[in-house]
Design a protein around this motif. Structure first.
Motif, PDB file in Angstrom:
ATOM      1  N   PHE A 286      10.506   1.791  -0.233  1.00 49.49           N
ATOM      2  CA  PHE A 286       9.904   0.529   0.188  1.00 49.49           C
ATOM      3  C   PHE A 286      10.294   0.241   1.635  1.00 49.49           C
ATOM      4  O   PHE A 286      11.432   0.479   2.045  1.00 49.49           O
ATOM      5  CB  PHE A 286      10.365  -0.605  -0.732  1.00 49.49           C
ATOM      6  CG  PHE A 286       9.858  -0.457  -2.144  1.00 49.49           C
ATOM      7  CD1 PHE A 286       8.647  -1.017  -2.520  1.00 49.49           C
ATOM      8  CD2 PHE A 286      10.577   0.251  -3.089  1.00 49.49           C
ATOM      9  CE1 PHE A 286       8.166  -0.865  -3.811  1.00 49.49           C
ATOM     10  CE2 PHE A 286      10.117   0.414  -4.379  1.00 49.49           C
ATOM     11  CZ  PHE A 286       8.901  -0.151  -4.747  1.00 49.49           C
ATOM     12  N   GLN A 287       9.349  -0.285   2.407  1.00 47.00           N
ATOM     13  CA  GLN A 287       9.599  -0.485   3.831  1.00 47.00           C
ATOM     14  C   GLN A 287       8.715  -1.608   4.351  1.00 47.00           C
ATOM     15  O   GLN A 287       7.861  -2.146   3.637  1.00 47.00           O
ATOM     16  CB  GLN A 287       9.321   0.810   4.599  1.00 47.00           C
ATOM     17  CG  GLN A 287       7.883   1.286   4.493  1.00 47.00           C
ATOM     18  CD  GLN A 287       7.641   2.596   5.233  1.00 47.00           C
ATOM     19  OE1 GLN A 287       8.541   3.395   5.466  1.00 47.00           O
ATOM     20  NE2 GLN A 287       6.392   2.826   5.627  1.00 47.00           N
ATOM     21  N   GLY A 288       8.929  -1.947   5.639  1.00 45.32           N
ATOM     22  CA  GLY A 288       8.111  -2.985   6.268  1.00 45.32           C
ATOM     23  C   GLY A 288       8.207  -4.304   5.536  1.00 45.32           C
ATOM     24  O   GLY A 288       9.292  -4.768   5.189  1.00 45.32           O
ATOM     25  N   ALA A 289       7.057  -4.914   5.288  1.00 44.25           N
ATOM     26  CA  ALA A 289       7.036  -6.196   4.582  1.00 44.25           C
ATOM     27  C   ALA A 289       7.513  -6.073   3.146  1.00 44.25           C
ATOM     28  O   ALA A 289       7.812  -7.076   2.496  1.00 44.25           O
ATOM     29  CB  ALA A 289       5.619  -6.772   4.606  1.00 44.25           C
TER      30      ALA A 289
ATOM     31  N   PRO B 231       0.832  -1.211   0.000  1.00 41.70           N
ATOM     32  CA  PRO B 231       0.000   0.000   0.000  1.00 41.70           C
ATOM     33  C   PRO B 231       0.862   1.255   0.000  1.00 41.70           C
ATOM     34  O   PRO B 231       1.862   1.338   0.726  1.00 41.70           O
ATOM     35  CB  PRO B 231      -0.795  -0.134   1.303  1.00 41.70           C
ATOM     36  CG  PRO B 231      -0.784  -1.593   1.615  1.00 41.70           C
ATOM     37  CD  PRO B 231       0.531  -2.104   1.127  1.00 41.70           C
ATOM     38  N   VAL B 232       0.490   2.231  -0.825  1.00 41.71           N
ATOM     39  CA  VAL B 232       1.276   3.453  -0.978  1.00 41.71           C
ATOM     40  C   VAL B 232       0.657   4.574  -0.155  1.00 41.71           C
ATOM     41  O   VAL B 232      -0.567   4.743  -0.131  1.00 41.71           O
ATOM     42  CB  VAL B 232       1.358   3.866  -2.462  1.00 41.71           C
ATOM     43  CG1 VAL B 232       2.188   5.146  -2.620  1.00 41.71           C
ATOM     44  CG2 VAL B 232       1.954   2.740  -3.299  1.00 41.71           C
ATOM     45  N   ALA B 233       1.498   5.330   0.538  1.00 39.81           N
ATOM     46  CA  ALA B 233       1.068   6.519   1.268  1.00 39.81           C
ATOM     47  C   ALA B 233       2.042   7.641   0.967  1.00 39.81           C
ATOM     48  O   ALA B 233       3.169   7.404   0.513  1.00 39.81           O
ATOM     49  CB  ALA B 233       0.993   6.245   2.767  1.00 39.81           C
TER      50      ALA B 233
ATOM     51  N   GLU C 154      -0.604   7.805   7.539  1.00 42.04           N
ATOM     52  CA  GLU C 154      -0.622   6.453   6.968  1.00 42.04           C
ATOM     53  C   GLU C 154       0.771   5.977   6.574  1.00 42.04           C
ATOM     54  O   GLU C 154       0.977   4.788   6.336  1.00 42.04           O
ATOM     55  CB  GLU C 154      -1.530   6.435   5.733  1.00 42.04           C
ATOM     56  CG  GLU C 154      -2.998   6.716   6.003  1.00 42.04           C
ATOM     57  CD  GLU C 154      -3.303   8.187   6.197  1.00 42.04           C
ATOM     58  OE1 GLU C 154      -4.377   8.505   6.743  1.00 42.04           O
ATOM     59  OE2 GLU C 154      -2.440   9.021   5.810  1.00 42.04           O
ATOM     60  N   ALA C 155       1.750   6.887   6.505  1.00 45.96           N
ATOM     61  CA  ALA C 155       3.066   6.528   5.974  1.00 45.96           C
ATOM     62  C   ALA C 155       3.772   5.473   6.816  1.00 45.96           C
ATOM     63  O   ALA C 155       4.461   4.606   6.290  1.00 45.96           O
ATOM     64  CB  ALA C 155       3.936   7.772   5.852  1.00 45.96           C
ATOM     65  N   ALA C 156       3.607   5.524   8.130  1.00 44.00           N
ATOM     66  CA  ALA C 156       4.335   4.599   8.997  1.00 44.00           C
ATOM     67  C   ALA C 156       3.968   3.149   8.722  1.00 44.00           C
ATOM     68  O   ALA C 156       4.812   2.253   8.808  1.00 44.00           O
ATOM     69  CB  ALA C 156       4.078   4.943  10.461  1.00 44.00           C
ATOM     70  N   ALA C 157       2.713   2.882   8.399  1.00 42.10           N
ATOM     71  CA  ALA C 157       2.255   1.516   8.191  1.00 42.10           C
ATOM     72  C   ALA C 157       2.249   1.111   6.716  1.00 42.10           C
ATOM     73  O   ALA C 157       1.940  -0.039   6.389  1.00 42.10           O
ATOM     74  CB  ALA C 157       0.855   1.341   8.779  1.00 42.10           C
ATOM     75  N   ALA C 158       2.581   2.030   5.828  1.00 40.15           N
ATOM     76  CA  ALA C 158       2.515   1.743   4.392  1.00 40.15           C
ATOM     77  C   ALA C 158       3.663   0.845   3.962  1.00 40.15           C
ATOM     78  O   ALA C 158       4.722   0.796   4.597  1.00 40.15           O
ATOM     79  CB  ALA C 158       2.551   3.040   3.593  1.00 40.15           C
ATOM     80  N   GLY C 159       3.465   0.131   2.858  1.00 40.53           N
ATOM     81  CA  GLY C 159       4.545  -0.673   2.299  1.00 40.53           C
ATOM     82  C   GLY C 159       5.448   0.122   1.395  1.00 40.53           C
ATOM     83  O   GLY C 159       6.588  -0.265   1.130  1.00 40.53           O
TER      84      GLY C 159
END
Length: 403
Positions: free
Chosen positions: A383-386, A354-356, A362-367
């Motif tokens: 790109f971050q997280g998963a 997901p893009v934020a 929303e940016a902290a949880a975005a992919g």
């Protein structure tokens, strides 16, 4: 490798009702925005004291894993590499020349210690170990004339890199890698010795290789005037440059930009536990290196053992940490809400990202996080997280059009 942001079919009926089409409207499905290359500048600081011949050879023999790791990413990595040594001054705080003695004393390349200047080594050292450490200088007052900044696109990258890490064993026994790294990074502006090494918008990585701890001492009284004093815990704690000074420098603007460099240390860490034991040999305990890595924190640091016979695994891990996560876009999308991102993992799994927009809740949880172009720069996606990218992962961005 260049990735294309594909354009899905566009419904333009809504635009037909307009008197004029907005300048940033997406009206064609065969147009494309492309991912550019992420820049990475990599500094190797290599111990050139008398005990490092075997370790330099092991580094040379392991470099293929590092280069292959940098080049084999799903995002184009526009990297360049420079090498300097741990020799800044000798124990008397005078900048000595080397080789001042030994088998090369009569040769014509007696030069001051690099003191942070990027070096080039005679490529003949690859076939004649006796030439390790033969630095390529022009006639005074010229600087190094050999290939010192090695770009990814160089057809001779591998051979030049292998030669340049053979910095020899005639350097100072007072290893000052922290001073050398800082001097190297401070000397990159116009007219400076390392001009062109730090590029605008480039990430930075520093790789230290030494069988001794840091002995950086840049101000009087210069009490660490013997090898034993350099290694003494009391000297490290009370006389040497505070490690926090280097941490502050690395975390601050370097060449005008905040770079948050990745730092790797191959030193006297236990081969199994990576505890700072000196490998249970006569190697010095990497006390100050450990303080540096701990202060910078996980996620941007790697420690490895210099007691391994080869450094393939360590260099592969460093290359993996250098996989670009922030990708410049060649052109900004008309609306970031139209971006759809996925990452195909090396095993074939497709992960939706997901893009934020940067700076939104929303940016902290975005992919994936979109940052618009600022002050004449380029738009980027991080790109971050998963969706964090690893070697052989493939990133895909699409501009989904809606009517």
């Amino acid at each position: 490798m260049r990735k294309t942001i594909g354009i899905a079919p566009v419904l333009v009926a809504a635009l037909a009702a307009c008197d004029s089409v907005p300048a940033n409207a997406v009206t064609r499905c065969d147009s494309a925005v492309k991912m550019g290359a992420a820049r990475t500048d990599i500094l190797f600081v290599i111990d050139d004291s008398g005990s490092m011949s075997q370790e330099q050879q092991a580094l040379k023999d392991s470099l293929y894993a590092f280069i292959a790791g940098l080049a084999g990413t799903g995002i184009q990595n526009d990297f360049q590499i420079g090498v300097t040594t741990t020799s800044v001054t000798d124990f008397d705080e005078q900048q000595a020349e080397y080789p001042a003695s030994g088998p090369f004393a009569s040769l014509s390349y007696r030069v001051p210690y690099p003191a942070g200047r990027l070096v080039a080594v005679d490529p003949a050292a690859l076939t004649d170990p006796a030439l390790a450490g033969k630095l390529l200088f022009g006639p005074p007052p010229a600087e190094f004339v050999g290939p010192r900044i090695l770009p990814a696109t160089s057809p001779t990258l591998q051979d030049d890199f292998k030669a340049n890490v053979l910095v020899g064993i005639l350097g100072s026994g007072k290893e000052q890698p922290f001073r050398a790294a800082r001097r190297a990074l401070e000397a990159t502006g116009p007219g400076a010795p390392n001009e062109g090494f730090l590029r605008a918008g480039a990430r930075l990585a520093i790789v230290f290789l030494s069988d001794e701890d840091d002995c950086s001492e840049s101000a009087p009284p210069y009490d660490a005037t013997t090898n034993d004093l350099c290694h003494a815990a009391a000297t490290k704690a009370n006389l040497l440059d505070p490690v926090s000074d280097l941490v502050s420098f690395l975390d601050g603007p370097i060449a005008g930009e905040a770079r948050q460099p990745i730092v790797a240390v191959i030193a006297g860490y236990d081969r199994s536990t990576l505890a700072p034991t000196g490998c249970a040999t006569s190697f010095d305990l990497p006390t100050r290196y450990t303080e540096l890595l701990d202060a910078l924190g996980p996620g941007r640091t790697i420690r490895a053992s210099i007691c391994e016979p080869m450094f393939d695994a360590a260099l592969s891990s460093i290359a993996n940490l250098l996989v670009p996560q922030t990708v410049p876009l060649e052109g900004a999308p008309p609306d970031w809400h139209m971006l759809v991102a996925t990452v195909t993992k090396a095993g074939g799994e497709v992960v939706s990202c997901p893009v934020a927009a940067a700076g939104t809740p929303e940016a902290a949880a975005a992919g994936a996080v979109y940052t618009p172009p600022l002050e004449g720069g380029t738009a980027t996606v991080t790109f971050q997280g998963a969706c964090t990218l690893h070697r052989a992962d493939q990133a895909d961005l699409r501009l989904v059009c809606a009517g």
